[in-house]
Design an enzyme around this catalytic site. Structure first.
Site, PDB file in Angstrom:
ATOM      1  N   ARG A  34     -41.419 -48.628  32.094  1.00 31.38           N
ATOM      2  CA  ARG A  34     -41.279 -47.538  31.158  1.00 31.38           C
ATOM      3  C   ARG A  34     -41.968 -46.234  31.610  1.00 31.38           C
ATOM      4  O   ARG A  34     -41.594 -45.153  31.153  1.00 31.38           O
ATOM      5  CB  ARG A  34     -42.420 -48.191  29.757  1.00 31.38           C
ATOM      6  CG  ARG A  34     -41.948 -47.427  28.718  1.00 31.38           C
ATOM      7  CD  ARG A  34     -42.951 -47.779  27.649  1.00 31.38           C
ATOM      8  NE  ARG A  34     -44.292 -47.454  27.757  1.00 31.38           N
ATOM      9  CZ  ARG A  34     -45.332 -48.104  27.844  1.00 31.38           C
ATOM     10  NH1 ARG A  34     -45.115 -49.407  27.673  1.00 31.38           N
ATOM     11  NH2 ARG A  34     -46.512 -47.569  27.822  1.00 31.38           N
ATOM     12  N   TYR A  87     -28.876 -29.404  15.518  1.00 32.47           N
ATOM     13  CA  TYR A  87     -28.280 -30.598  15.200  1.00 32.47           C
ATOM     14  C   TYR A  87     -29.023 -31.482  14.004  1.00 32.47           C
ATOM     15  O   TYR A  87     -30.121 -31.274  13.820  1.00 32.47           O
ATOM     16  CB  TYR A  87     -28.316 -31.372  16.465  1.00 32.47           C
ATOM     17  CG  TYR A  87     -27.999 -32.896  16.337  1.00 32.47           C
ATOM     18  CD1 TYR A  87     -26.721 -33.375  16.052  1.00 32.47           C
ATOM     19  CD2 TYR A  87     -28.949 -33.929  16.570  1.00 32.47           C
ATOM     20  CE1 TYR A  87     -26.155 -34.635  15.987  1.00 32.47           C
ATOM     21  CE2 TYR A  87     -28.423 -35.507  16.623  1.00 32.47           C
ATOM     22  CZ  TYR A  87     -27.405 -35.481  16.331  1.00 32.47           C
ATOM     23  OH  TYR A  87     -26.709 -36.930  16.145  1.00 32.47           O
ATOM     24  N   ASP A 159     -31.904 -27.171  23.268  1.00 31.34           N
ATOM     25  CA  ASP A 159     -30.933 -27.955  23.012  1.00 31.34           C
ATOM     26  C   ASP A 159     -29.772 -27.528  24.401  1.00 31.34           C
ATOM     27  O   ASP A 159     -29.157 -26.582  23.649  1.00 31.34           O
ATOM     28  CB  ASP A 159     -30.461 -28.607  21.860  1.00 31.34           C
ATOM     29  CG  ASP A 159     -29.565 -29.914  22.063  1.00 31.34           C
ATOM     30  OD1 ASP A 159     -28.856 -29.776  23.168  1.00 31.34           O
ATOM     31  OD2 ASP A 159     -29.374 -30.743  21.019  1.00 31.34           O
ATOM     32  N   LYS A 184     -23.287 -36.731  25.825  1.00 30.14           N
ATOM     33  CA  LYS A 184     -21.948 -36.180  26.055  1.00 30.14           C
ATOM     34  C   LYS A 184     -21.446 -35.853  27.455  1.00 30.14           C
ATOM     35  O   LYS A 184     -21.091 -36.871  27.908  1.00 30.14           O
ATOM     36  CB  LYS A 184     -22.498 -34.733  25.261  1.00 30.14           C
ATOM     37  CG  LYS A 184     -23.264 -34.963  23.935  1.00 30.14           C
ATOM     38  CD  LYS A 184     -22.788 -35.787  22.783  1.00 30.14           C
ATOM     39  CE  LYS A 184     -23.313 -35.700  21.671  1.00 30.14           C
ATOM     40  NZ  LYS A 184     -23.441 -37.131  20.827  1.00 30.14           N
TER      41      LYS A 184
HETATM   42  C1  LIG Z   1     -26.481 -31.047  19.887  1.00 32.56           C
HETATM   43  C2  LIG Z   1     -26.912 -32.230  20.065  1.00 32.56           C
HETATM   44  N1  LIG Z   1     -28.003 -32.428  20.356  1.00 32.56           N
HETATM   45  C3  LIG Z   1     -28.822 -33.774  20.223  1.00 32.56           C
HETATM   46  C4  LIG Z   1     -28.161 -34.784  19.925  1.00 32.56           C
HETATM   47  C5  LIG Z   1     -28.665 -36.275  19.885  1.00 32.56           C
HETATM   48  O1  LIG Z   1     -28.121 -37.148  20.969  1.00 32.56           O
HETATM   49  P1  LIG Z   1     -28.327 -38.738  20.768  1.00 32.56           P
HETATM   50  O2  LIG Z   1     -27.236 -39.147  19.970  1.00 32.56           O
HETATM   51  O3  LIG Z   1     -28.037 -39.119  22.426  1.00 32.56           O
HETATM   52  O4  LIG Z   1     -29.609 -39.061  20.497  1.00 32.56           O
HETATM   53  C6  LIG Z   1     -26.586 -34.780  19.493  1.00 32.56           C
HETATM   54  C7  LIG Z   1     -25.904 -36.014  19.234  1.00 32.56           C
HETATM   55  O5  LIG Z   1     -24.755 -35.694  18.740  1.00 32.56           O
HETATM   56  C8  LIG Z   1     -26.008 -33.488  19.387  1.00 32.56           C
HETATM   57  O6  LIG Z   1     -24.842 -33.317  19.215  1.00 32.56           O
END
Ligand SMILES: Cc1ncc(COP(=O)(O)O)c(C=O)c1O
Length: 376
Positions: A34, A87, A159, A184
């Site tokens: 971990r 998001y 992000d 992604k």
């Molecule tokens: C722009 C963005 N940031 C963060 C996330 C969160 O990622 P995760 O689904 O891997 O937790 C997403 C998920 O779709 C996203 O589109």
């Protein structure tokens, strides 16, 4: 080439003294997975290199990276400024959890990002960006934000999922912490949920212990899958980006299309800013149609497609489409700020050929038109 996956949750030692020596290294010791795992180490080193950061940490999801960053850097009484286009679950984290912890959260419209000085308070501790945003691809002025933040000793987080570290390196633009959903493009095959965080050594000393305590670090098998995806990121991104841009241009020529939201199109607001911050564009964009069709026609449009699957997420090798015109109906301020239109679709372009994708959308437009004709 040899790929080793260190699946062990613990690492054993010849002598108790060896164990004590390793444990004394703290976060650098290989004692318990971990905290540190050799396979995750390998991935973290690659992401840190790509992001030009001192360190990276792998998480079990993008939300794991985002929540760890915010929880590590903020405390009760602090003020967080965050881009309105973030998001949805990032917003939920801020509104529900951070609010409950006594952290003041304030959203700003993306258009304000070139000068946020009016929103800075004595207790502003962090500014959070998501550029491009992933609904209407809104671009924030990263250099302007980091210049202001540094002058006020405020930490910046971004992000960077849309651009990936190949097309945007926020640390070189002054950002302190970069977060990703590696689910992604980085992993790219829609077969692993993962997150990454990259930062300098000082912030790593603050964030790493929180990552360890919260426990959402990435499992070794998943770290391997992300690394395997990373090997083809450059060619996938090049192909998906080129196809997406060509598809966006083709959509602009369609009579049904009101507007295409793609930062690589010269008429996109923020096109020049995007070009000054990013060296390329990826495969996610949105399109608004007009006049907005009723739900039945919108459903017919996406149901008729065969190369585009209907599904959430994005950045994988297969194309996806999702109607997003109903998003944030209950929050008109967010809807307005993000420029969401009544008939809007988000498209994630995969590795299929441009010709197939165009033919598919033509088919979808015909199905939409047929439903509209029946309604007249
Ligand atoms: C722009 C963005 N940031 C963060 C996330 C969160 O990622 P995760 O689904 O891997 O937790 C997403 C998920 O779709 C996203 O589109």
């Amino acid at each position: 080439m040899v790929s080793l996956i260190g699946v062990s949750t613990l690492f054993s030692f010849e002598s108790y003294q060896d164990f004590l020596d390793e444990r004394a290294k703290g976060a650098a010791g290989i004692v318990y997975s971990r905290v540190r795992n050799p396979t995750r180490d390998a991935l973290e080193a690659k992401i840190a290199f790509l992001e030009q950061a001192d360190h990276a940490i792998g998480f079990a999801s993008g939300m794991g990276a985002i929540s760890t960053a915010l929880l590590a850097l903020l405390k009760a009484g602090d003020h967080l400024l965050i881009a309105m286009c973030c998001y949805g679950p990032t917003r939920a984290l801020c509104d529900i959890l951070l609010g409950r912890l006594g952290i003041e959260v304030e959203y700003f419209d993306v258009a304000e990002s070139h000068d946020l000085s009016g929103r800075i308070k004595p207790n502003t501790r962090a500014i959070y960006l998501e550029s491009p945003g992933t609904f209407t691809m809104q671009i924030q002025d990263i250099r302007a934000v980091t210049r202001l933040a540094r002058a006020h000793n405020i930490v910046t987080i971004i992000d960077n999922t849309w651009a990936t570290p190949l097309y945007q390196q926020p640390i070189t633009l002054g950002v302190d912490v970069v977060v990703h959903t590696a689910t992604k493009y980085i992993a790219g095959h829609s077969d692993v949920t993962a997150g990454m965080l990259a930062c300098n050594a000082d912030l790593y000393r603050i964030i790493q212990p929180v990552a360890e305590i919260l426990g959402g670090t990435l499992a070794p098998d998943d770290a391997y899958l992300v690394m395997r995806g990373l090997r083809t990121l450059a060619i996938r991104l090049e192909r998906q980006g080129a196809t997406a841009l060509a598809l966006a241009r083709w959509l602009q020529s369609r009579p049904e299309v009101q507007r295409v939201y793609h930062p690589g199109l010269p008429d996109f607001p923020g096109y020049e800013l995007a070009a000054s911050q990013m060296s390329g564009t990826s495969g996610l964009f949105s399109v608004a149609l007009h006049p907005p069709a009723p739900d039945a026609a919108q459903h017919a449009f996406v149901n008729a497609l065969s190369y585009f699957s209907i599904g959430v997420s994005w950045g994988g090798f297969e194309s996806l489409i999702m109607p997003i015109g109903d998003s944030y109906r209950e929050a008109p301020q967010i809807r307005r700020s993000m420029g969401i239109q009544d008939e809007m679709y988000r498209i994630s372009v995969g590795l299929e050929s441009l010709a197939d994708l165009i033919a598919d959308l033509e088919w979808g437009f015909a199905a939409r038109k047929a439903v509209l004709a029946r309604m007249e």
